[in-house]
Design an enzyme around this catalytic site. Structure first.
Site, PDB file in Angstrom:
ATOM      1  N   ASP A  37       0.815  -1.211   0.000  1.00 45.69           N
ATOM      2  CA  ASP A  37       0.000   0.000   0.000  1.00 45.69           C
ATOM      3  C   ASP A  37       0.846   1.258   0.000  1.00 45.69           C
ATOM      4  OD1 ASP A  37      -1.159  -0.499   3.421  1.00 45.69           O
ATOM      5  OD2 ASP A  37       0.758   0.178   2.648  1.00 45.69           O
ATOM      6  N   LYS A  59      -3.437   2.517  -4.292  1.00 44.02           N
ATOM      7  CA  LYS A  59      -3.610   3.577  -5.298  1.00 44.02           C
ATOM      8  C   LYS A  59      -4.198   2.969  -6.567  1.00 44.02           C
ATOM      9  CE  LYS A  59      -0.038   5.402  -7.050  1.00 44.02           C
ATOM     10  NZ  LYS A  59       1.338   5.783  -7.032  1.00 44.02           N
ATOM     11  N   MET A 173      -2.530   9.478  12.258  1.00 44.62           N
ATOM     12  CA  MET A 173      -3.688   9.854  11.434  1.00 44.62           C
ATOM     13  C   MET A 173      -4.406  11.074  12.002  1.00 44.62           C
ATOM     14  SD  MET A 173      -5.245   6.111  10.525  1.00 44.62           S
ATOM     15  CE  MET A 173      -5.037   5.412  12.150  1.00 44.62           C
TER      16      MET A 173
HETATM   17  N1  SAH Z   1       1.043   0.902  10.720  1.00 40.08           N
HETATM   18  C1  SAH Z   1       1.587   2.231  10.621  1.00 40.08           C
HETATM   19  C2  SAH Z   1       0.556   3.316  10.853  1.00 40.08           C
HETATM   20  C3  SAH Z   1      -0.542   3.344   9.833  1.00 40.08           C
HETATM   21  S1  SAH Z   1      -1.714   4.621  10.131  1.00 40.08           S
HETATM   22  C4  SAH Z   1       2.787   2.371  11.564  1.00 40.08           C
HETATM   23  O1  SAH Z   1       2.991   1.515  12.414  1.00 40.08           O
HETATM   24  O2  SAH Z   1       3.541   3.340  11.419  1.00 40.08           O
HETATM   25  C5  SAH Z   1      -1.067   5.902   9.122  1.00 40.08           C
HETATM   26  C6  SAH Z   1      -0.487   7.004   9.965  1.00 40.08           C
HETATM   27  O3  SAH Z   1       0.816   6.665  10.403  1.00 40.08           O
HETATM   28  C7  SAH Z   1      -0.315   8.311   9.243  1.00 40.08           C
HETATM   29  O4  SAH Z   1      -1.509   9.043   9.216  1.00 40.08           O
HETATM   30  C8  SAH Z   1       0.724   8.989  10.094  1.00 40.08           C
HETATM   31  O5  SAH Z   1       0.156   9.525  11.242  1.00 40.08           O
HETATM   32  C9  SAH Z   1       1.574   7.828  10.520  1.00 40.08           C
HETATM   33  N2  SAH Z   1       2.781   7.674   9.677  1.00 40.08           N
HETATM   34  C10 SAH Z   1       3.091   6.647   8.891  1.00 40.08           C
HETATM   35  N3  SAH Z   1       4.307   6.825   8.327  1.00 40.08           N
HETATM   36  C11 SAH Z   1       4.774   7.988   8.802  1.00 40.08           C
HETATM   37  C12 SAH Z   1       5.984   8.714   8.624  1.00 40.08           C
HETATM   38  N4  SAH Z   1       6.952   8.271   7.842  1.00 40.08           N
HETATM   39  N5  SAH Z   1       6.138   9.878   9.282  1.00 40.08           N
HETATM   40  C13 SAH Z   1       5.176  10.346  10.100  1.00 40.08           C
HETATM   41  N6  SAH Z   1       4.009   9.697  10.299  1.00 40.08           N
HETATM   42  C14 SAH Z   1       3.810   8.535   9.674  1.00 40.08           C
END
Ligand code: SAH
Length: 495
Positions: A37, A59, A173
């Site tokens: 994804d 996407k 998020m």
């Molecule tokens: N499973 C993922 C989270 C998925 S929810 C994890 O463990 O990181 C998606 C959210 O993760 C985004 O809205 C953001 O808040 C955060 N996120 C994911 N990648 C990020 C990154 N590189 N930098 C900052 N926030 C990130």
């Protein structure tokens, strides 16, 4: 159903490809199908096996993501075909990643599955921004909270409970809901001067940190235009970021560098540049293709005793030779009487991967020095590219050394004209391009097409011959101190 079908849920980490686990990478390399994804970065996507079927569920058509039930169904169907399916997700699959939901259908249908945890952005984005999520002096708990509310609905966060914990709060998020989150915390009695931060695109070259207090966060974030993906961090530990933000201080941070090496060889240079903080765009402009069958190489190797030296000018040449030797049913012992010459350390390394040691390397790693310095002991067999540099053979001729120059691979200029690359180039968005051979220059020029304006870029060239090729095409060029990948990296550091 095929007997071996299974699904491996793999956490790809937060963005920096180095943060994928070893177990995750091994799973990816074994995958027959990869379902991935949006949050998975390009460098990790590039690790997917060429043969694997790749399904982008982040996407799909018209930018709508594939609904969850359909993803679950894809995983089930592919596993039932007997495939090893890797479901690749950003961060950790079980941290707001719906990993659990994806396993339910598999479990109900008796499909074997595994889960390889990933490094969650909740912790890693903080780490790269210089925020230790816990610190004994400041807090004794860490809370990871979703800031996502269903469309039209209010947030259902218990702010009073969160404030009472006095712990570090990390919201995922939450970019859209950020002002509401701040309001909720303030209303529940949190100190308006509590340190807070947002970290956008954490652990990637595009990372930005917005440091503030709870009171000033909405305004600061709006000024900076912080957008998703970003985390919100609230807690005293945020105050440490100015001192601990090591990632922003890396010497190549903020520099975008295009790497034009052939795909199979891009790895080392890109990794080294990334480790120094550069934003690397990999754009393989050439591909080396072994000439097969190669009767002239076979004939020369049949008469190996006629030669005093066997000389290589690239790892690609060594690779073509290795294939031929194997085809002949021979191994390193066959070369016992012949000495081996290599143009530089990369080629010598390719030989050593075959268990062979180079007997000679020139003082300067280029074709000219190789030809000038190779000990005159008899006939030389050169196995190299179809259109190799004449500097090598001319130098041998001047010294009266007999040789056979045999093409064992050809260089293919892979891409047709690439509009996107040319636009980026001419808009000044590609300040640096690395060139590790004259053919990468030719490949790059062919890719961007006739008449491109190179005035806003600088070619970081491995040696004089490469730089000469660049200048001939109007590309401003700087030359590395010696013809090694490390020297190209050092050249980037000097800019
Ligand atoms: N499973 C993922 C989270 C998925 S929810 C994890 O463990 O990181 C998606 C959210 O993760 C985004 O809205 C953001 O808040 C955060 N996120 C994911 N990648 C990020 C990154 N590189 N930098 C900052 N926030 C990130």
């Amino acid at each position: 159903m095929g007997r071996n079908g299974k699904v491996i849920l793999v956490g790809a980490g937060p963005g920096d490809p180095g943060l994928l686990t070893i177990k995750g990478r091994e799973a990816l390399q074994r995958a027959e199908v990869v379902v991935y994804d949006r949050l998975v970065g390009p460098a990790i996507l590039a690790m997917m096996p060429e043969k694997a079927e790749k399904i982008d569920v982040g996407k799909a058509a018209a930018h709508h993501t594939v609904p969850q039930w359909q993803i679950n169904q894809i995983l089930l169907d592919k596993a039932r075909e007997g495939k090893v399916v890797v479901r690749l997700k950003g961060g950790d699959p079980f941290v707001f990643g719906r990993g659990g939901e994806e396993l339910e259908l598999l479990e109900e249908n008796g499909i074997p599955f595994e889960e390889v945890p990933g490094i969650t952005s909740a912790i890693a984005a903080c780490a790269y921004a210089g925020i230790p999520v816990t610190h004994r002096d400041f807090c004794s708990s860490l809370h990871i909270i979703t800031g996502h509310a269903k469309a039209g609905a209010e947030l259902t966060i218990d702010f009073d409970a969160l404030v009472r914990t006095r712990g570090t709060l990390v919201f995922l998020m939450g970019v859209t809901a950020m002002p509401k989150i701040v309001e909720g915390l303030l209303r529940a009695g949190m100190d308006p001067e509590m340190p807070a931060a947002m970290v956008e695109s954490g652990t990637t070259p595009l990372q930005r940190r917005c440091g503030a207090t709870l009171r000033t966060l909405p305004e600061r974030a709006a000024e900076m235009g912080i957008h998703s993906p970003a985390i919100i961090v609230v807690g005293k530990v945020c105050a440490l970021a100015d001192r601990f933000c090591w990632f922003d201080k890396l010497p190549l941070k903020g520099k975008r560098i295009l790497v034009t090496r052939p795909k199979e060889r891009a790895g080392t240079l890109s990794d080294k540049l990334r480790a120094l903080g550069a934003e690397v765009w990999e754009y393989p402009c050439i591909e080396t293709v072994p000439i097969r069958p190669c009767p002239s190489m076979a004939a020369a190797l049949d008469h190996i005793a006629d030669y005093a030296w066997l000389v290589f000018t690239s790892p690609a040449g060594v690779s073509a030779f290795r294939t031929e030797l194997r085809r002949m049913g021979k191994d390193g012992r066959y070369l016992a009487a012949v000495k081996l010459g290599a143009i530089g350390t990369g080629t010598a390394r390719a030989l050593s991967e075959m268990g062979l040691t180079a007997d000679f390397l020139p003082t300067v790693y280029d074709a000219e020095h190789l030809g000038r310095e190779l000990p005159a002991e008899g006939r030389v067999l050169i196995l190299r590219a179809e259109i190799g540099s004449p500097a090598l053979t001319q130098a041998l001729e001047r010294r009266g050394i007999p040789y056979d120059d045999i093409p064992v691979y050809r260089t293919v200029y892979q891409n047709g004209a690439s509009r996107a690359l040319r636009q980026a180039l001419e808009a000044g968005e590609l300040p640096y391009v690395t060139f590790t051979s004259a053919s990468t220059v030719k490949g790059f020029a062919a890719t961007v097409g006739e008449g491109a304006d190179f005035s806003r870029t600088l070619g970081l060239c491995i040696g004089e011959q490469t730089a000469a090729e660049a200048r001939r095409r109007g590309i401003p060029a700087a030359v590395a101190g010696e013809a090694t990948i490390d020297a190209v990296v050092a050249l980037a550091l000097e800019q």
